[in-house]
Scaffold this active site. Structure first.
Site, PDB file in Angstrom:
ATOM      1  N   ARG A 135      15.741 -14.357  25.769  1.00  0.00           N
ATOM      2  CA  ARG A 135      16.758 -15.190  25.138  1.00  0.00           C
ATOM      3  C   ARG A 135      16.333 -15.555  23.710  1.00  0.00           C
ATOM      4  O   ARG A 135      15.151 -15.781  23.447  1.00  0.00           O
ATOM      5  CB  ARG A 135      16.903 -16.471  25.967  1.00  0.00           C
ATOM      6  CG  ARG A 135      17.955 -17.455  25.491  1.00  0.00           C
ATOM      7  CD  ARG A 135      19.327 -16.954  25.723  1.00  0.00           C
ATOM      8  NE  ARG A 135      20.350 -17.984  25.704  1.00  0.00           N
ATOM      9  CZ  ARG A 135      21.653 -17.708  25.636  1.00  0.00           C
ATOM     10  NH1 ARG A 135      22.076 -16.448  25.584  1.00  0.00           N
ATOM     11  NH2 ARG A 135      22.538 -18.675  25.653  1.00  0.00           N
ATOM     12  N   THR A 170      34.181 -20.942  24.839  1.00  0.00           N
ATOM     13  CA  THR A 170      34.536 -20.432  26.160  1.00  0.00           C
ATOM     14  C   THR A 170      34.710 -18.920  26.182  1.00  0.00           C
ATOM     15  O   THR A 170      34.677 -18.306  27.230  1.00  0.00           O
ATOM     16  CB  THR A 170      35.835 -21.083  26.661  1.00  0.00           C
ATOM     17  OG1 THR A 170      36.801 -20.941  25.628  1.00  0.00           O
ATOM     18  CG2 THR A 170      35.630 -22.547  26.972  1.00  0.00           C
ATOM     19  N   THR A 208      23.136  -9.686  24.554  1.00  0.00           N
ATOM     20  CA  THR A 208      24.154 -10.468  23.847  1.00  0.00           C
ATOM     21  C   THR A 208      23.761 -10.725  22.396  1.00  0.00           C
ATOM     22  O   THR A 208      22.570 -10.749  22.073  1.00  0.00           O
ATOM     23  CB  THR A 208      24.351 -11.832  24.568  1.00  0.00           C
ATOM     24  OG1 THR A 208      25.344 -12.592  23.892  1.00  0.00           O
ATOM     25  CG2 THR A 208      23.060 -12.632  24.623  1.00  0.00           C
ATOM     26  N   GLY A 232      31.500 -12.637  28.906  1.00  0.00           N
ATOM     27  CA  GLY A 232      32.673 -13.514  28.896  1.00  0.00           C
ATOM     28  C   GLY A 232      32.382 -14.995  28.901  1.00  0.00           C
ATOM     29  O   GLY A 232      33.077 -15.759  29.573  1.00  0.00           O
ATOM     30  N   GLY A 233      31.360 -15.423  28.139  1.00  0.00           N
ATOM     31  CA  GLY A 233      31.059 -16.848  28.049  1.00  0.00           C
ATOM     32  C   GLY A 233      30.810 -17.416  29.434  1.00  0.00           C
ATOM     33  O   GLY A 233      30.247 -16.758  30.311  1.00  0.00           O
TER      34      GLY A 233
HETATM   35  N1  GLU Z   1      26.189 -16.423  24.814  1.00  0.00           N
HETATM   36  C1  GLU Z   1      26.782 -16.356  26.112  1.00  0.00           C
HETATM   37  C2  GLU Z   1      25.796 -16.801  27.142  1.00  0.00           C
HETATM   38  O1  GLU Z   1      24.639 -16.544  27.011  1.00  0.00           O
HETATM   39  C3  GLU Z   1      27.157 -14.977  26.460  1.00  0.00           C
HETATM   40  C4  GLU Z   1      28.086 -14.426  25.483  1.00  0.00           C
HETATM   41  C5  GLU Z   1      29.425 -14.334  26.039  1.00  0.00           C
HETATM   42  O2  GLU Z   1      30.037 -15.374  25.952  1.00  0.00           O
HETATM   43  O3  GLU Z   1      29.851 -13.292  26.540  1.00  0.00           O
HETATM   44  O4  GLU Z   1      26.212 -17.384  28.096  1.00  0.00           O
END
Ligand code: GLU
Length: 607
Positions: free
Chosen positions: A104, A385, A407, A470-471
């Site tokens: 991360r 979101t 990501t 997808g958040g």
């Molecule tokens: N940054 C988001 C997370 O780590 C993932 C990215 C997305 O929203 O697809 O939860």
């Protein structure tokens, strides 16, 4: 009546079942799984799958292929993933060994809880302030060192070729360039890399060549992660951060020390069990694994198979389980190196039983976090979101499995390309929540994620290897795939095709309604759910990629979500979801050599 619906209905009637029981009512965009007696890869990039397949065919294992595919994703799906980002992976060896790697992104030392509390370009999820220290390069090296058989050079080679020779821009990339054209135009280096003439999106089928990125990949391939965290690339990133930005509230925070001190971290995988299957998933700083296990534990107290797939009872229980788990997630889950996350309690079966007892079978409810006596927490809901990100699942011929989600946070991340490197930087720091929450920004902290790479094991085999983009919707992407596999007996392609539900808070319910009966919808509304999404069969998110094993034949299966742009899953021995010739064509001969650029001076050989 839709043809697939009619066939499924007829089949069920012949089998003596009623519609609404364990069924697979395939949607109009259903994508059959590829099957192979060798290894398989599920991804949403034909170029990335081809890169991984090349490595499998050359004798590499699942981790080798996952790493090669990840580097290739950074080139061919640059809107989602890359050297400027990070991610999480879960591994299960054919010998039963399990591991979880956290690569991360991390907050620079200059970040404080107030960093994102004011006004600035960062409020639009864009620009230098949003950039966390990238983890991909360190993570991929760690993954290969521990479970791979090839070196970084071989793992990077397909990606470097894609960057140097170019690849055909798929529709999904062209569309995202169009959707984000105004963000991409904000920074000249970014516009030059991703827009024709620095102005317009690359049309579908045109060739995107990224010579600076190719040079950067070549440098990492030759010198290893040090080139990224301490060498020329680190210097370029820091220089990019120090450049005066023309936008207010766009201060670059990352320093050379931040980069030099970055580490990918092996963490103890979270192990749950669901109706006799082992569930191996990712612990914090992602909230995904905890939420998935808590929801599965709650749902285990109910007989979903009898209620029936897509029935009002099942959808109600899924929504309530999610609201309970999300209340806990929002309050308690953050970087475990900074916050005492009550992981054991949240994933405990007795705790789930007590949470499950809060569900009223007839009434939707907004739930609060459980009282776990942790000090000083308050709910931190995600501001962002939507998201980009991409997931890949690999099983090799021996049965080793990798679920990897990478990501750069939102589509095209921060929209900043670090000078002279071709590296598009993430905007992962926007995943922090407000001051005073467990997930508040702090120096050196990793923002809470929703990423949920998960492996479900049945009879010693990887029955499902899954994850999503997808958040915060990622979490239900993985959860539903597991429930659809275990409770309703669907194969990976059917499990990710089925309708999606997402009910994070209050009594709201996002639901793809196309394959839910009008009676079930009316029933859910009568129970107090506010059904918000009315897109029909398929929404845009979450996009889930899944692999697995056919319990009857032992074949490996892989499927790309119908919600993803291009069918991209492949298997050894010629199996492919798309036409073979729709797999990536590279852009042809011109070998580019950036003679005279600062990067090529660092390279002994310019290829
Ligand atoms: N940054 C988001 C997370 O780590 C993932 C990215 C997305 O929203 O697809 O939860």
């Amino acid at each position: 009546m839709h043809r697939a619906f009619a066939v499924a209905t007829l089949t069920l009637l012949l089998a003596g079942a009623t519609v609404g029981d364990a069924s697979a009512v395939e949607g109009s965009q259903f994508r059959e799984a590829v099957r192979s007696n060798g290894g398989i890869i599920a991804s949403e990039s034909p170029a990335a799958s081809a890169a991984g397949l090349e490595v499998l065919d050359a004798g590499g294992n699942a981790m080798d292929a996952a790493v090669a595919s990840t580097f290739a994703l950074g080139v061919a799906r640059p809107q989602s993933c890359g050297l400027g980002g990070g991610g999480f992976l879960v591994y299960r060896g054919a010998n039963g060994e399990v591991a979880a790697l956290d690569f991360r992104e991390t907050a620079p030392a200059a970040v404080t809880p107030e960093t994102f509390a004011g006004q600035g370009l960062y409020k639009t999820f864009t620009g230098h302030t949003t950039v966390g220290v990238p983890g991909t390069v360190a993570g991929m090296q760690e993954a290969l060192d521990s479970y791979g058989t090839i070196g970084l050079t071989d793992a990077i080679a397909p990606a470097e070729k894609l960057a140097r020779e170019g690849f055909e821009v798929p529709k999904s990339l062209s569309e995202e360039m169009g959707n984000h054209v105004s963000r991409l135009r904000l920074f000249p280096e970014t516009a030059e890399q991703f827009l024709v003439g620095g102005e317009e999106p690359y049309p579908e089928g045109s060739i995107l060549v990224q010579p600076r990125l190719a040079e950067t990949l070549a440098l990492i391939s030759k010198q290893g992660p040090n080139a990224f965290y301490e060498g020329y690339i680190a210097e370029s990133i820091v220089e990019e951060m120090e450049n005066e930005s023309s936008f207010e509230g766009d201060e670059g925070l990352m320093t050379a020390d931040d980069l030099a001190s970055y580490r990918a971290v092996w963490r103890e995988p979270l192990i749950g069990d669901y109706r006799g299957r082992e569930v191996i998933t990712m612990p914090p700083p992602t909230s995904g694994g905890i939420a998935v296990v808590e929801m599965l534990n709650i749902l285990e107290g109910f007989d979903l198979a009898s209620e029936g797939q897509s029935s009002a009872d099942t959808l109600h229980l899924l929504a309530e389980a999610q609201r309970l788990a999300f209340a806990d997630r929002n309050e308690y889950v953050a970087d475990p190196d900074f916050v005492d996350v009550p992981t054991e309690q949240l994933t405990d079966k007795d705790y789930a039983e007590s949470r499950g007892a809060e569900i009223d079978p007839e009434q939707a409810a907004a739930h609060k976090a459980g009282d776990l006596n942790e000090a000083g927490q308050s709910p931190g809901e995600d501001e962002n979101t939507e998201g980009s990100t991409t997931h890949l699942s690999v099983i090799d011929a021996d049965g080793n499995a990798v679920a990897l989600t990478c990501t750069i946070e939102q589509t095209f991340g921060s929209a900043v390309v670090a000078e002279d490197t071709g590296i598009l930087l993430n905007n992962e720091l926007t995943d922090f929540t407000g001051p005073g929450t467990a997930n508040e920004p702090e120096p050196g902290k990793r923002p809470r994620s929703s990423i949920s790479p998960t492996i479900v094991v049945e009879s010693g085999e990887p029955a499902l290897v899954v994850g999503a983009a997808g958040g915060a919707q990622i979490i239900m992407g993985s959860l539903l795939a597991i429930v659809n596999t275990v409770d309703f007996g669907l194969d990976p392609a059917q499990a990710i095709d089925a309708e999606r539900l997402d009910a994070q808070s209050e009594t709201k319910m996002n639901l793809e309604q196309g394959r839910v009966s009008p009676q079930a919808l009316a029933d859910l509304t009568a129970r107090g759910h506010t059904i918000e999404r009315r897109e029909g069969e398929y929404a845009k998110l979450p996009r889930v990629q899944a692999a697995g094993t056919d319990p009857d034949t032992g074949e490996r299966l892989a499927a790309t979500d119908p919600r993803s742009g291009e069918p991209a899953s492949v298997g050894q021995g010629g199996a492919s979801q798309g036409e073979r010739d729709s797999l990536p064509k590279t852009g042809g001969p011109p070998l580019l050599c950036l003679v005279g650029t600062p990067l090529s001076r660092w390279l002994a050989v310019c290829r």
